[in-house]
Structure formats: C-alpha cells, structure tokens
Design a protein around this motif. Structure first.
Motif, PDB file in Angstrom:
ATOM      1  N   SER A  75      38.943 -53.427  -9.885  1.00 53.57           N
ATOM      2  CA  SER A  75      38.464 -52.046  -9.908  1.00 53.57           C
ATOM      3  C   SER A  75      36.955 -51.994  -9.675  1.00 53.57           C
ATOM      4  O   SER A  75      36.459 -51.151  -8.910  1.00 53.57           O
ATOM      5  N   ALA A  76      36.228 -52.906 -10.327  1.00 57.39           N
ATOM      6  CA  ALA A  76      34.768 -52.943 -10.160  1.00 57.39           C
ATOM      7  C   ALA A  76      34.401 -53.277  -8.719  1.00 57.39           C
ATOM      8  O   ALA A  76      33.468 -52.685  -8.152  1.00 57.39           O
ATOM      9  N   ARG A  77      35.141 -54.193  -8.107  1.00 64.59           N
ATOM     10  CA  ARG A  77      34.858 -54.575  -6.724  1.00 64.59           C
ATOM     11  C   ARG A  77      35.166 -53.417  -5.767  1.00 64.59           C
ATOM     12  O   ARG A  77      34.457 -53.195  -4.790  1.00 64.59           O
ATOM     13  N   ILE A  78      36.241 -52.688  -6.048  1.00 65.44           N
ATOM     14  CA  ILE A  78      36.581 -51.536  -5.215  1.00 65.44           C
ATOM     15  C   ILE A  78      35.497 -50.465  -5.324  1.00 65.44           C
ATOM     16  O   ILE A  78      35.075 -49.873  -4.322  1.00 65.44           O
ATOM     17  N   ASN A  79      35.023 -50.206  -6.540  1.00 63.51           N
ATOM     18  CA  ASN A  79      33.966 -49.212  -6.724  1.00 63.51           C
ATOM     19  C   ASN A  79      32.691 -49.624  -5.994  1.00 63.51           C
ATOM     20  O   ASN A  79      32.007 -48.796  -5.386  1.00 63.51           O
ATOM     21  N   GLU A  80      32.378 -50.911  -6.058  1.00 67.69           N
ATOM     22  CA  GLU A  80      31.207 -51.442  -5.348  1.00 67.69           C
ATOM     23  C   GLU A  80      31.361 -51.237  -3.843  1.00 67.69           C
ATOM     24  O   GLU A  80      30.428 -50.804  -3.154  1.00 67.69           O
ATOM     25  N   TRP A  81      32.553 -51.529  -3.338  1.00 69.07           N
ATOM     26  CA  TRP A  81      32.824 -51.362  -1.901  1.00 69.07           C
ATOM     27  C   TRP A  81      32.720 -49.888  -1.498  1.00 69.07           C
ATOM     28  O   TRP A  81      32.139 -49.557  -0.465  1.00 69.07           O
ATOM     29  N   GLU A  82      33.255 -48.996  -2.319  1.00 63.54           N
ATOM     30  CA  GLU A  82      33.232 -47.583  -1.957  1.00 63.54           C
ATOM     31  C   GLU A  82      31.812 -47.028  -1.954  1.00 63.54           C
ATOM     32  O   GLU A  82      31.472 -46.180  -1.126  1.00 63.54           O
ATOM     33  N   GLU A  83      30.991 -47.493  -2.864  1.00 63.99           N
ATOM     34  CA  GLU A  83      29.582 -47.081  -2.837  1.00 63.99           C
ATOM     35  C   GLU A  83      28.930 -47.552  -1.542  1.00 63.99           C
ATOM     36  O   GLU A  83      28.200 -46.806  -0.878  1.00 63.99           O
TER      37      GLU A  83
ATOM     38  N   LYS B 234      43.798 -47.354 -10.873  1.00 64.27           N
ATOM     39  CA  LYS B 234      43.713 -45.996 -10.331  1.00 64.27           C
ATOM     40  C   LYS B 234      42.768 -45.120 -11.158  1.00 64.27           C
ATOM     41  O   LYS B 234      42.065 -44.262 -10.618  1.00 64.27           O
ATOM     42  N   ARG B 235      42.754 -45.342 -12.455  1.00 66.16           N
ATOM     43  CA  ARG B 235      41.874 -44.531 -13.302  1.00 66.16           C
ATOM     44  C   ARG B 235      40.410 -44.942 -13.135  1.00 66.16           C
ATOM     45  O   ARG B 235      39.526 -44.102 -13.046  1.00 66.16           O
ATOM     46  N   MET B 236      40.155 -46.250 -13.079  1.00 65.76           N
ATOM     47  CA  MET B 236      38.769 -46.729 -12.974  1.00 65.76           C
ATOM     48  C   MET B 236      38.153 -46.450 -11.607  1.00 65.76           C
ATOM     49  O   MET B 236      36.937 -46.297 -11.481  1.00 65.76           O
ATOM     50  N   THR B 237      38.998 -46.389 -10.564  1.00 63.73           N
ATOM     51  CA  THR B 237      38.470 -46.182  -9.215  1.00 63.73           C
ATOM     52  C   THR B 237      38.589 -44.739  -8.747  1.00 63.73           C
ATOM     53  O   THR B 237      38.262 -44.431  -7.601  1.00 63.73           O
ATOM     54  N   SER B 238      39.044 -43.849  -9.616  1.00 65.38           N
ATOM     55  CA  SER B 238      39.112 -42.438  -9.259  1.00 65.38           C
ATOM     56  C   SER B 238      37.712 -41.918  -8.942  1.00 65.38           C
ATOM     57  O   SER B 238      36.737 -42.272  -9.615  1.00 65.38           O
ATOM     58  N   VAL B 239      37.607 -41.078  -7.938  1.00 63.89           N
ATOM     59  CA  VAL B 239      36.308 -40.515  -7.585  1.00 63.89           C
ATOM     60  C   VAL B 239      35.777 -39.601  -8.686  1.00 63.89           C
ATOM     61  O   VAL B 239      34.597 -39.235  -8.682  1.00 63.89           O
TER      62      VAL B 239
ATOM     63  N   SER C 269      41.330 -66.088  -6.126  1.00 61.42           N
ATOM     64  CA  SER C 269      42.795 -66.154  -6.091  1.00 61.42           C
ATOM     65  C   SER C 269      43.409 -65.438  -7.284  1.00 61.42           C
ATOM     66  O   SER C 269      44.533 -64.965  -7.235  1.00 61.42           O
ATOM     67  N   LYS C 270      42.636 -65.346  -8.374  1.00 59.72           N
ATOM     68  CA  LYS C 270      43.106 -64.615  -9.548  1.00 59.72           C
ATOM     69  C   LYS C 270      42.019 -63.633  -9.960  1.00 59.72           C
ATOM     70  O   LYS C 270      40.951 -64.016 -10.415  1.00 59.72           O
ATOM     71  N   VAL C 271      42.294 -62.344  -9.775  1.00 58.86           N
ATOM     72  CA  VAL C 271      41.330 -61.290 -10.092  1.00 58.86           C
ATOM     73  C   VAL C 271      41.968 -60.338 -11.091  1.00 58.86           C
ATOM     74  O   VAL C 271      43.053 -59.798 -10.838  1.00 58.86           O
ATOM     75  N   SER C 272      41.312 -60.121 -12.214  1.00 56.47           N
ATOM     76  CA  SER C 272      41.855 -59.182 -13.194  1.00 56.47           C
ATOM     77  C   SER C 272      41.809 -57.768 -12.615  1.00 56.47           C
ATOM     78  O   SER C 272      41.024 -57.477 -11.708  1.00 56.47           O
ATOM     79  N   SER C 273      42.651 -56.904 -13.134  1.00 54.98           N
ATOM     80  CA  SER C 273      42.676 -55.526 -12.641  1.00 54.98           C
ATOM     81  C   SER C 273      41.333 -54.834 -12.877  1.00 54.98           C
ATOM     82  O   SER C 273      40.886 -54.022 -12.062  1.00 54.98           O
TER      83      SER C 273
END
Length: 353
Positions: free
Chosen positions: A74-82, A136-141, A66-70
């Motif tokens: 970002s780490a979860r998004i990068n994991e998902w994109e991999e 946006k910076r951490m998840t940039s390709v 319910s509370k996720v730091s930015s």
C-alpha cells in the motif's frame, strides 16, 4: 513555477459526478495540493523530457520484494501514485502536450508498465481478503482527506444508534408487507431535509434487518417491487442533493455508509448460515459466496474510506471467517477458488488506479 514541489492526486467524487453538482466537489475534495518536495525523490524537473526520463528511471529501478506485506505494498502504491501524478501534472503544462501525442503516449506507455509490475507483484503474494480491504482502504484517494474523515466521524453515532433498534418480531409475510408499505409511503414523502433522510435510513435499516432474519426463507422469492422502489427512492435522494434541496455532503456520507452497512449485513447472514448449515446445494453455496465477498468488491474509494471503524473491524472479521470456510471446503468444489478471486479483485483494483 515548477521547482521543488510535488502534487498529490486531485481528488474528485468521480464515481458520483452524475448525481452531485460540480460546485459541491470542493466539499469533499483535495484539489491540487502543493507541498514541499519529497525527501526521497527530486521533483525539480527542468523539462517534460526530464520528467519522463525520471518516470522511466523509476520503472527501470522498480523492484518489489518476493514477499511484500499488504501494508508495505500500500505504501509503495501511494508513493507511485504521488510520483505519476507529479509527472503528469508537470507535462500537462507543456504546450506540446495537447498539440502532439508523443508526451501523453510516452507517459501512458511508462505508466502501463509500472502498473503491470504492481499487478504482477500483487497476484504473486497470495494476499487474503483482509489484505485486500487494507490495501484498498490505505490507497484510497480519500484516505487522508480531512473533510471525508470528519464527515465519517460525525455520522458514526447515528449508525451506532441503529444497532440498538432490534428487528421487528414478525412473520415472514408480515415483514414483506411492512417493507412494501414503507417503501410505497417513502416514494411519496417529501424527503427534503437531513432529519427526514435520517428517519428514512433508520426505519429502512430496521426493516432490512428484519428481512434478513427471514433471509433463508426469502432467498428464492422474487421481489422486483422492493428492489425497484428502493432504487427509485435512492435516485430521488441523490437528485435532491443535485438540486440543492438536500445537503450533498451529508447525502454522500450517510448513503455511502448505509450501503456499506447493507453489504456487511448481507454478508454476515450468509456467513452465519454457512457456518450453521452442514449441507448446502452447489447453487446455494455459489449464491452465498458472491454475497459474502461483496464488501471486498463493491465499495469504491469513497466507500472504503467511509467504512466506520466498527464496519472495518467487521469486514476484517468476515475475511477471517471466509478464509476459514474456504479451508473447510465450504465455498464449493472449485479448488483454490478464493485465492483466484482474491487475485482477480486486486488485479481489477490496481488496473483501475
């Protein structure tokens, strides 16, 4: 052989394909990289069905706190994109991927649902503009692209030097005259080498900052010639890179950082004016607001990664200033406007992934 490998996302200069030839992509690309299997996930697929089942299980088990730091988001998004790219690259090797639509449609169906989970989580967190630029910076390709990072480091001293060149101490009328003459001459210049490109950026930057000194006086002045000539010059620079007459990597690096710099300079002036002027009309407030948030909207993946350290610090400081102006009711009468815009920026960004 597909055992025990994972794929990182193929990185192409996709937003610039119309301007830079395909052969140059290798300069700024991590094509398909193969590395050891992830410690957390087993990508040892035996079939396309198994790969899709794996991705579906990930969707079923996906729970964001319910509370996720930015930073954590970002780490979860990068994991998902991999993961999504690993699954997609696997099923694309299946001959039925192109022969039938069920593989691609099944993948897209799961992918859309996963994406929606991340969107729902992001818009429920009340993230700030500073959170947005970090995400946006951490998840940039390009975030871990060594060539891009090296190019940024190499260009930083040039842009730091520009700050030592003070704006011209001239009147508003003289500023416009100098700016117009400079653009007219630049349209007819050779611009055929990196030194000439740097000289153009340097003088343009100084004139632009001189222009910003008179920003409040020029806000309502129509200047289609300046805008049009600048666009023509920039297009010609990119065209020369396409033709191999300018170094494409240097053009992309220097022109992207130049654009970042202008977005930040514009926003800084608007923030300064809003802080110093107690009263502004609703029209002025609205115009200033949209200029101030451009550094958080306009840069694409390459632009975010090419933010120099100093630029990144400035953008974060501006985020705090805008947040403070919002709390003081200086961004207009619309209640919760900044929060709604933040959510919209994040929604559009995650949707674009």
């Amino acid at each position: 052989m597909m055992n025990n490998i994972r794929y990182t996302r193929p990185v192409w200069l996709k937003n610039h394909t119309r301007r830079i030839p395909k052969l140059v992509f290798a300069l700024f690309a991590i094509s398909i990289m193969v590395s050891c299997a992830s410690d957390k996930y087993d990508y040892n697929f035996k079939s396309s069905h198994q790969a899709l089942d794996f991705y579906h299980t990930y969707l079923t088990d996906l729970k964001l706190e319910s509370k996720v730091s930015s930073k954590d988001l970002s780490a979860r998004i990068n994991e998902w994109e991999e993961m999504r790219d690993t699954v997609l690259n696997y099923i694309r090797k299946d001959s039925s991927y192109t022969a039938h639509t069920w593989l691609s449609s099944s993948y897209s169906h799961i992918d859309d649902f996963v994406k929606q989970v991340f969107i729902n989580s992001a818009v429920s967190q009340n993230y700030t503009l500073k959170d947005i630029v970090l995400i946006k910076r951490m998840t940039s390709v390009y975030a871990k692209d060594e060539e891009v990072l090296a190019a940024r480091k190499e260009a930083e001293p040039f842009f730091q030097h520009l700050d030592s060149l003070k704006p011209y101490n001239v009147s508003t009328a003289k500023t416009l005259s100098m700016y117009r003459s400079f653009l007219s001459e630049s349209k007819n210049s050779g611009m055929g080498s990196t030194p000439e490109l740097k000289a153009y950026i340097s003088l343009e930057d100084r004139l632009f900052r001189t222009f910003l000194v008179h920003f409040s006086d020029l806000m309502e002045v129509s200047m289609p010639d300046i805008t049009g000539n600048t666009t023509q010059i920039c297009n010609r620079i990119y065209q020369k890179a396409t033709e191999g007459k300018l170094n494409a990597k240097e053009v992309m690096t220097y022109m992207t950082i130049r654009t970042n710099r202008r977005l930040i300079q514009n926003a800084e002036v608007c923030i300064r004016d809003m802080k110093s002027k107690p009263k502004m009309s609703p029209v002025q407030q609205n115009a200033y607001f949209w200029v101030m948030i451009q550094p958080f909207i306009a840069p694409d993946n390459l632009g975010m990664t090419l933010l120099t350290d100093k630029q990144y610090e400035k953008v974060c400081a501006m985020a705090d200033d805008i947040q403070s102006l919002d709390k003081r009711g200086r961004l207009g009468d619309s209640n919760g406007r900044l929060s709604k815009i933040n959510n919209l920026i994040l929604k559009l960004y995650i949707t674009s992934l």
